[in-house]
Design a protein around this motif. Structure first.
Motif, short mmCIF file in Angstrom:
data_model
loop_
_atom_site.label_atom_id
_atom_site.label_comp_id
_atom_site.label_asym_id
_atom_site.label_seq_id
_atom_site.Cartn_x
_atom_site.Cartn_y
_atom_site.Cartn_z
N UNK A 402 75.12 65.03 115.03
CA UNK A 402 74.55 63.89 115.76
C UNK A 402 73.20 64.28 116.32
N UNK A 403 72.26 63.39 116.24
CA UNK A 403 70.95 63.59 116.87
C UNK A 403 70.83 62.65 118.06
N UNK A 404 70.67 63.23 119.23
CA UNK A 404 70.56 62.46 120.47
C UNK A 404 69.08 62.41 120.85
N UNK A 405 68.55 61.20 121.04
CA UNK A 405 67.11 61.02 121.32
C UNK A 405 66.92 60.14 122.55
N UNK A 406 65.86 60.43 123.30
CA UNK A 406 65.48 59.56 124.42
C UNK A 406 64.26 58.74 124.04
N UNK A 407 63.80 57.91 124.96
CA UNK A 407 62.66 57.03 124.68
C UNK A 407 61.36 57.81 124.49
N UNK A 408 61.35 59.00 125.02
CA UNK A 408 60.14 59.79 124.90
C UNK A 408 60.01 60.53 123.59
N UNK A 409 61.02 60.48 122.74
CA UNK A 409 60.97 61.14 121.44
C UNK A 409 61.63 62.49 121.40
N UNK A 410 62.06 63.01 122.57
CA UNK A 410 62.76 64.29 122.60
C UNK A 410 64.14 64.11 121.99
N UNK A 411 64.61 65.18 121.36
CA UNK A 411 65.90 65.07 120.68
C UNK A 411 66.72 66.33 120.85
N UNK A 412 68.03 66.18 120.59
CA UNK A 412 68.97 67.30 120.66
C UNK A 412 69.95 67.16 119.51
N UNK A 413 70.11 68.21 118.73
CA UNK A 413 71.04 68.19 117.59
C UNK A 413 72.37 68.77 118.03
N UNK A 414 73.44 67.98 117.80
CA UNK A 414 74.78 68.42 118.18
C UNK A 414 75.69 68.29 116.98
N UNK A 415 76.46 69.33 116.73
CA UNK A 415 77.42 69.30 115.61
C UNK A 415 78.82 69.57 116.12
N UNK A 416 79.80 68.95 115.42
CA UNK A 416 81.20 69.07 115.84
C UNK A 416 82.09 68.96 114.61
N UNK A 417 83.05 69.86 114.49
CA UNK A 417 84.03 69.80 113.41
C UNK A 417 85.11 68.79 113.80
N UNK A 418 85.26 67.73 112.99
CA UNK A 418 86.19 66.65 113.31
C UNK A 418 87.40 66.72 112.39
N UNK A 419 88.56 66.73 112.99
CA UNK A 419 89.80 66.76 112.21
C UNK A 419 90.15 65.37 111.71
N UNK A 420 91.04 65.30 110.71
CA UNK A 420 91.42 64.04 110.09
C UNK A 420 92.20 63.18 111.10
N UNK A 421 91.68 61.96 111.37
CA UNK A 421 92.37 61.04 112.25
C UNK A 421 92.21 61.33 113.73
N UNK A 422 91.31 62.22 114.06
CA UNK A 422 91.14 62.59 115.47
C UNK A 422 90.23 61.60 116.18
#
Length: 609
Positions: A402-422
């Motif tokens: 996931x890329x999280x961004x604010x109005x100023x253009x700054x961003x943060x990349x977040x990754x997460x391992x998602x299990x089936x049906x979670x």
């Protein structure tokens, strides 16, 4: 006898024309089952319907697909003939598949380009039009294709005809196998003009293309087909004949009138005895069909309830199991099981059809924005207002970024391992520093629903048992309906067999809506219990069923001397009864009656010599 000039070419003892029919059936079944493989997912995740509505519309569509064969049989047997009916309705079918593919293009109404259609009514309306045309097309040709294939054989090719039905059925399952593997893969691709979404247009577009191929291949064999002419509005004649028999029986319900051997014999005074005999054969088989819908009630839930059951399990492969089992079990049944049954002098017959649950790997997640400013999150989350919570959205199983961004253009990349049906809630705290290299570490993860732990492999036994039952039960349908049908009512009886599938899906709607069982397992037990009861009833009915030879019976009624004898017998019987009821001139009536009876007896003796 060919209606038009045709060239009969045999290959290895089989008419060459049947190869065009088998290829046509393979492509058509690929088209149908490929579309159906992702239909519930389309309802659930594109049109945003809940599980119950998706299930209801799905079974309504299936029921309609098996109600329209009655219309197709009437058109084929009484108006256009099988060949033209297949061609014309295949065109309708193709148009329906194209409309369905167009309805799944989200960019058509996605004016704000956020990946979500802005006018869902348009997509729903297009989908319903497409499904209606598909139901009309696939249902209309169902009773015609198999019967048309049977028409390509001569009377002395009974063994080849039987083999054809098995090959015909294998082509159905081969088409289903490929389509149920390919179309979910196509759906899993991402496509779009303005935004990339699950590619339902491709998943529906490929089946549409295969339907075009099916139509072209079928037309290519036109010059080789044995095209029998339609034999009048037989369905209307059958209904009139049955209606007259009931009316005449009610009119002569007094004990003064002698009983008839069969209630349809009350139609002999008005209708040809050959037609009456043919109606008797049809009714005899249709009576045996009465318990059959319960099998389809369970069988067709593979595409609805079993699909939804699979979404709560861990895995992504089960949909391909049923076609694979069919392809393996049909030859085993033909070459091993049925010959053993025959040697034991047990009378079993048999082709089937395929359906399977489509499974997919998805997880839910939502974000909580604890900041005082709005944020935007990719992967379909969108904008999140300050101090608010996003809705749950779906992401594929596995590692999600996931890329999280604010109005100023700054961003943060977040990754997460998602299990089936979670299901997860990701909390962005007020101390979140969106520009820092380790910003992702500040995100707090709350596990709302644990990943599924029961593997989909546990569905394999239920698929195996259902498929084994289908091979033994449903494979019988095509050949049995054809062999027991009068020469001019084969498509009608085929439609009767397919009608049992429609009734089975209607039963699902009734039970699912009326029972309102709180737990899904209770609904499974209810359906299974009903089928056990029906199996017992059907076993008793089939034990007393006696096979008939329609050709032999029809030949008896076509003998020149047979019809006059029967007519005289009926006339004499009615004259005797009318004479008994008469109040005048008993002496002269008796002489006249005796004279007629004596003449009739002489005619009977001469006919037996």
């Amino acid at each position: 006898m060919c209606l038009l000039l045709c060239v009969q070419v045999d290959v290895c003892g089989y008419p060459l024309s049947i190869f065009f029919i088998v290829v046509n059936e393979f492509c058509e079944r690929f088209s149908y089952y490929g579309m159906r493989a992702v239909l519930v997912l389309y309802f659930r995740y594109f049109l945003k319907w809940d599980d119950d509505l998706a299930t209801s519309i799905y079974h309504t569509f299936i029921a309609l697909c098996y109600l329209t064969p009655i219309l197709g049989a009437i058109v084929a047997d009484s108006w256009l003939g099988k060949f033209k009916t297949i061609v014309y309705l295949s065109i309708v079918y193709t148009v329906g598949q194209v409309v369905m593919a167009v309805s799944a293009i989200h960019d058509i109404t996605d004016t704000d380009r956020d990946g979500t259609p802005d006018n869902m009514t348009f997509h729903v309306a297009m989908s319903m039009v497409g499904l209606f045309l598909i139901a009309l097309g696939t249902g209309g040709i169902k009773p015609c294709v198999a019967a048309f294939g049977g028409d390509q054989f001569e009377d002395h090719q009974e063994k080849q005809r039987s083999t054809f039905f098995s090959i015909f059925y294998l082509s159905i399952n081969a088409g289903s196998l490929l389509s149920t593997v390919i179309t979910p893969i196509l759906r899993g691709q991402e496509c779009g003009i303005h935004s990339q979404q699950k590619c339902y247009p491709l998943a529906f577009g490929v089946p549409a293309a295969l339907m075009v191929v099916a139509l072209i291949v079928f037309i290519m064999g036109s010059g080789m087909y044995n095209k029998t002419a339609p034999k009048g509005n037989i369905m209307l004649e059958v209904c009139k004949c049955i209606g007259f028999a009931i009316k005449n029986r009610f009119r002569h319900r007094s004990k003064t009138f002698p009983k008839r051997e069969h209630w349809m014999d009350w139609a002999n005074e008005k209708y040809d005895k050959l037609l009456v005999a043919q109606v008797k054969m049809v009714l005899k088989v249709l009576f045996l069909y009465i318990p059959l819908p319960m099998f389809w009630t369970l069988f067709d839930q593979q595409g609805s309830r079993w699909t939804l059951q699979a979404t709560t399990m861990d895995g992504n492969f089960v949909r391909t199991v049923n076609p694979i089992l069919i392809l393996a079990l049909v030859p085993i049944m033909d070459s091993l099981v049925y010959p053993l049954i025959k040697k034991c002098h047990l009378n079993f017959t048999y082709p089937s059809k395929v359906f399977l649950a489509c499974c997919f790997a998805l997880s839910y997640r939502r974000f909580v924005n604890g900041l005082g400013s709005p944020l935007n999150v990719t992967l379909g989350v969108g904008d999140i207002a300050p101090l608010s919570v996003s809705n749950y959205s779906l992401v594929p199983q596995g590692k999600a970024e996931f890329t999280i961004m604010n109005r100023g253009g700054a961003s943060c990349l977040y990754s997460k391992e998602l299990g089936f049906g979670s299901a997860f809630t990701l909390v962005i705290p007020s101390t979140f520093n969106i520009g820092s290299p380790d910003c992702w570490q500040a995100i707090q993860v709350v596990e709302d629903i644990k990943p599924n732990t029961i593997h989909m492999g546990w569905q394999i036994p239920q698929y195996f048992l259902m498929t084994a039952g289908e091979v033994v039960f449903s494979v019988t349908g095509l050949e049995f309906s054809y062999s027991q049908a009068p020469s001019n009512m084969k498509s009608v009886l085929q439609a009767g067999w397919l009608f049992t599938v429609a009734v089975g899906n209607i039963i699902v709607l009734i039970v699912a809506e009326a029972a309102q069982l709180p737990d899904q397992w209770a609904e499974y037990i209810l359906f299974a219990s009903l089928l056990v009861v029906v199996c017992i009833v059907f076993a008793v009915m089939s034990y007393f069923y006696t096979y008939t030879d329609p050709a032999e019976i029809e030949a008896q009624f076509r003998q020149p001397e047979h019809e006059p004898e029967e007519k005289k017998r009926d006339r004499v019987e009615m004259e005797r009864k009318d004479s008994d009821c008469s109040k005048g001139s008993k002496g002269s009536d008796k002489k006249k009656r005796d004279s007629v009876v004596e003449q009739h007896n002489q005619d009977v003796k001469q006919s037996k010599m």
